[in-house]
Each structure stands twice: as structure tokens, then as C-alpha cells.
Design an enzyme around this catalytic site. Sequence first.
Site, mmCIF file in Angstrom:
data_model
loop_
_atom_site.group_PDB
_atom_site.id
_atom_site.type_symbol
_atom_site.label_atom_id
_atom_site.label_comp_id
_atom_site.label_asym_id
_atom_site.label_seq_id
_atom_site.Cartn_x
_atom_site.Cartn_y
_atom_site.Cartn_z
ATOM 1 N N HIS A 1 -6.206 -7.680 14.876
ATOM 2 C CA HIS A 1 -6.194 -6.510 13.999
ATOM 3 C C HIS A 1 -6.988 -6.826 12.731
ATOM 4 C CE1 HIS A 1 -4.969 -3.088 11.782
ATOM 5 N NE2 HIS A 1 -3.802 -3.488 11.342
ATOM 6 N N TYR B 1 9.544 0.340 9.374
ATOM 7 C CA TYR B 1 8.158 0.015 9.710
ATOM 8 C C TYR B 1 7.609 1.047 10.692
ATOM 9 C CZ TYR B 1 4.052 -2.848 10.303
ATOM 10 O OH TYR B 1 2.767 -3.285 10.288
ATOM 11 N N ASP C 1 -4.431 -7.750 5.599
ATOM 12 C CA ASP C 1 -3.291 -8.669 5.516
ATOM 13 C C ASP C 1 -3.298 -9.658 6.695
ATOM 14 O OD1 ASP C 1 -2.841 -6.318 6.937
ATOM 15 O OD2 ASP C 1 -0.676 -6.370 6.669
ATOM 16 N N HIS D 1 4.219 -9.350 11.297
ATOM 17 C CA HIS D 1 5.100 -9.296 10.117
ATOM 18 C C HIS D 1 6.542 -9.522 10.567
ATOM 19 C CE1 HIS D 1 2.105 -7.543 7.390
ATOM 20 N NE2 HIS D 1 1.834 -6.624 8.298
ATOM 21 N N HIS E 1 0.802 -1.233 0.000
ATOM 22 C CA HIS E 1 0.000 0.000 0.000
ATOM 23 C C HIS E 1 0.840 1.292 0.000
ATOM 24 C CE1 HIS E 1 0.356 0.417 4.352
ATOM 25 N NE2 HIS E 1 -0.542 -0.471 4.658
ATOM 26 N N ASP F 1 0.558 -5.646 14.583
ATOM 27 C CA ASP F 1 1.526 -4.971 13.706
ATOM 28 C C ASP F 1 2.688 -4.335 14.474
ATOM 29 O OD1 ASP F 1 0.649 -5.581 11.171
ATOM 30 O OD2 ASP F 1 -0.689 -3.860 11.025
ATOM 31 N N GLU G 1 -7.003 -5.246 9.748
ATOM 32 C CA GLU G 1 -6.459 -4.938 8.417
ATOM 33 C C GLU G 1 -6.345 -6.236 7.602
ATOM 34 O OE1 GLU G 1 -2.925 -2.581 8.554
ATOM 35 O OE2 GLU G 1 -3.235 -1.785 6.534
ATOM 36 N N HIS H 1 -2.258 0.182 15.112
ATOM 37 C CA HIS H 1 -2.411 1.472 14.438
ATOM 38 C C HIS H 1 -3.815 1.677 13.854
ATOM 39 C CE1 HIS H 1 -1.803 -0.085 10.155
ATOM 40 N NE2 HIS H 1 -1.704 -1.134 10.925
#
Lengths: 52, 399
Positions: B79, B192, B83, B225, B25, B165, B81, B146
Amino acid sequence: MDKWECPCGYVYDPEEGDMDNGIEPGTAWEDLPESWVCPLCGAEQEYFEKVE
Amino acid sequence: MFRPVKIAEGIYSVGCRDWDIRDFHGYSTYEGTSYNAFLVQGEKNILIDTVKSGFGEEMLANIGRIMDPKKIDAVISNHTEMDHSGTIPLVMHKIGEDKPLYCSKMGAKNLKSHYKKDYNYQVVESGETRTLGNRTFTFLETRMLHWPDSMFTYMPDEKILFSSDAFGQHYAGDKLFDDEIGEEIMPHARKYYANILLHFSPRVQALLADVAKMNLDIRMICPDHGIIWRKDPAKIISAYDQWSRQEPAKKALVIFDSMWESTAKMARAITSGIESEAVHVRLMNTRKWHRSDIMTEVLDAGALAVGSPTLNNGIFPVVADVMTYIKGLRPQNKIAAAFGSYGWSGEAVKILNKEFEEMKWDMVSDGVKVLYVPDASDLARCFDLGVTLAKTLKEKLSE
């Protein structure tokens, strides 16, 4: 009256209130009902910081 | 296929590596990334987070090497998001949609917005502990770290923190733990932080204070990640403490673009001026550097000179791209100056100054504007601007 900012970027402006959630213009931060949360991200009031 | 990796007794990393992704992104991922998911086996089998859509079958195959994925009793979503939640529909379909899906209050709301499903959301409060079979989990809301839904899951018996994250890095490789990769991982962790978490730095400070108050004994940190921090989890926590303080280093950046080399000449003169004061400097052309790499350098830069030619009465589009990106991440404690060449109207410097003002950066001057092509005296003014920036930074650092 002070404005307060949510970590998500939303700013509570007492002059505008939050009509969508029943908060009349002119409602000071201190007078918001406890149940009021950020209209954008849902954060509780404790997450907000006063805009200096 | 990824070999499931045992990280503790009955706990496995079962996620996937995305070796090919180069643009996450709008964030450059030169070494790909990984989507980490974790399987906790016990009287109840729990899956913590999932992987990006398209990687679901691979994750299920990884789990299949340990046990039948259908035997998963519940999913914890730290989370929303995509991914990390993109494969929740696949997993829920496989294990039964009535199975509990543990998440924060905003997680339930956001998962519903994403997948339009009324799963069996089990909303957990911050600080709440739940015993699932013979395993115990404590949940900690990390709102806006986040996303509004973000939370951590901590296993107090095993002393493992599943941090979503936070503490992650976009990195795909055969090294899976901090002790295997060593210092090489830190630039990825730093990038990151600069690109994903920087604007929530006050929340990071508050979270670190909360974690200290809770006296959590953290032996291992498993982010969603990159590598797992098992040898020295305190190292990444202290790096986050340092980055979130946003203390400026004795370092300056000159970020610019140019149409006919005039703003480029100015940029080089400013760079020389900064160098002459023995302040570390990097010259970054916005068409040569990815915005996310510029951002990584912005993290600890104490001073920034930003240059843009004026194009059609405005700022040059590539500089606008980078400035919009930087502004969104709200870097603090910066000293700044604008510069640029122009032909007739010359708005770019004024626009940049306004951007600095909005970010509450301290401007050392109104900036330097040059009509068409800089001459020797213009370049001397640019050199002096570099000197002023460097001197102001040194004074600030000595206070």
C-alpha cells in the site's frame, strides 16, 4: 445509455466519453476498448458497476 | 524501541508504535496507532511494508536486532499511503536502489508519484505467485481497499496473510496479538472499518467472496496497524462480512449542533420520542463528539435525526463538517429526518434533506423547523418525529 461508476468515485458517462483518452462522446460502455481503464485510478472495467 | 516480535519461524514484526498521535488525518486516535512492518528471513530477506516517515531509524534498529538491514534483498509494498511507504526511500537507500520493489501496477505508479524515483518496480498481478529464495508469496490485488494500489501478500506455506490496512486498528499498546487483548480490540477495529473502509463495502463483499473461492487457509492475519490476528483470524473476517452488509440495528442517533439552545431542545425532545419506542438512541452534539466517533456510531445505526440551526442562510459549519464526512463514507440503509431552529430564512433543514436524498436515505418527513425558540407544541412535534423515526425503523426491521 447507462453510466458506470468506478469504486474510486469516477463515473463513465457515455454522453461525455473520455476525450483525454481518445473516447469520443456517444461511446456506449459496451463499446469501450478493452484497454480502457478508469482515468482517475486505473481500475479495469470489471471493477465498475452500473449506475442505477 | 520496539522489540522485534517473532510471529512465525524466521518472520518478525519490526514496525513502530506511535503512542502520541491523536489526530490521524482527521480521525481521532485516542490510543495512538502502530505502523506495522514485517521481516521475512530466508535465502532472500524480504521486508513487507515500512513505517511512517520519522520512524525509519527505529524500524531499522528493530531489524538490526535480528540482522543487518543492508541484507534485505527486496521490499514488498502492499500500500502506497505514506504511513506505510514513507520509509521506502530510506530503506532503498540503505539496501541499494536497484533492489526489487514488489507492488501492484497502481503501486508502481503511485510510489513514483510520491517519491519521484524510478525504483526497480516489480509489478505483480493479482493471484500471481512468486518464489523468492526459499519463501513463496502470493499477491492478491485489493483495489480500492482502500487505495487503487492496495494489495494483500499471502504466504501459502506459513498460511499468513499480510493484509495492509484491511483488518487493522488504530491502537498502540503492549498487547500485540488478538489472544492477548481479547474483546477490547473490537471497538478499535470497528471504528477503523467505519472510518476507512465503509464506502468500499461492496468491494469488501466481493473480496470476501474471492477469498472464499480461492479457499485460502488463513492461520494468521497481519495488518499494517494494530494487533495481529493469530488466535482467531476468522473473527475479524466475519466482523468485516457483517459490517460490510450494512444491516441496520435497532439503534438511532440524534446528531445536532445549536447556537442558542433551541435546536438542542428539539434534539432532546426527538431523543425522548425515540426512547419512548424502546429503540436504543444516542444524542451526539457535533461540538462534543469527534466526527470519527460519530461515524463509528453511524455504522450500524438504523435511523438518524440530524439537526442544524440556520446560520447566514446555510447549515451550521460544524454540522456541515460532520455531514460532509459521513457522506463521503456512503453509509447505506438509513432512515432519516432533519430538524432545526431558525431566525428568518431557515435553509438548514432543506439543505439536510438534500444531503439525505443524495445519500439515498429514506426520509420519514420533510423535517421539523422552528422559528427562534421552540414552545411546548413545537417540542411535541419533535417528540412525535422521534416516535415516527423509531416506529419506521422497527417496521423496517420486522420486514
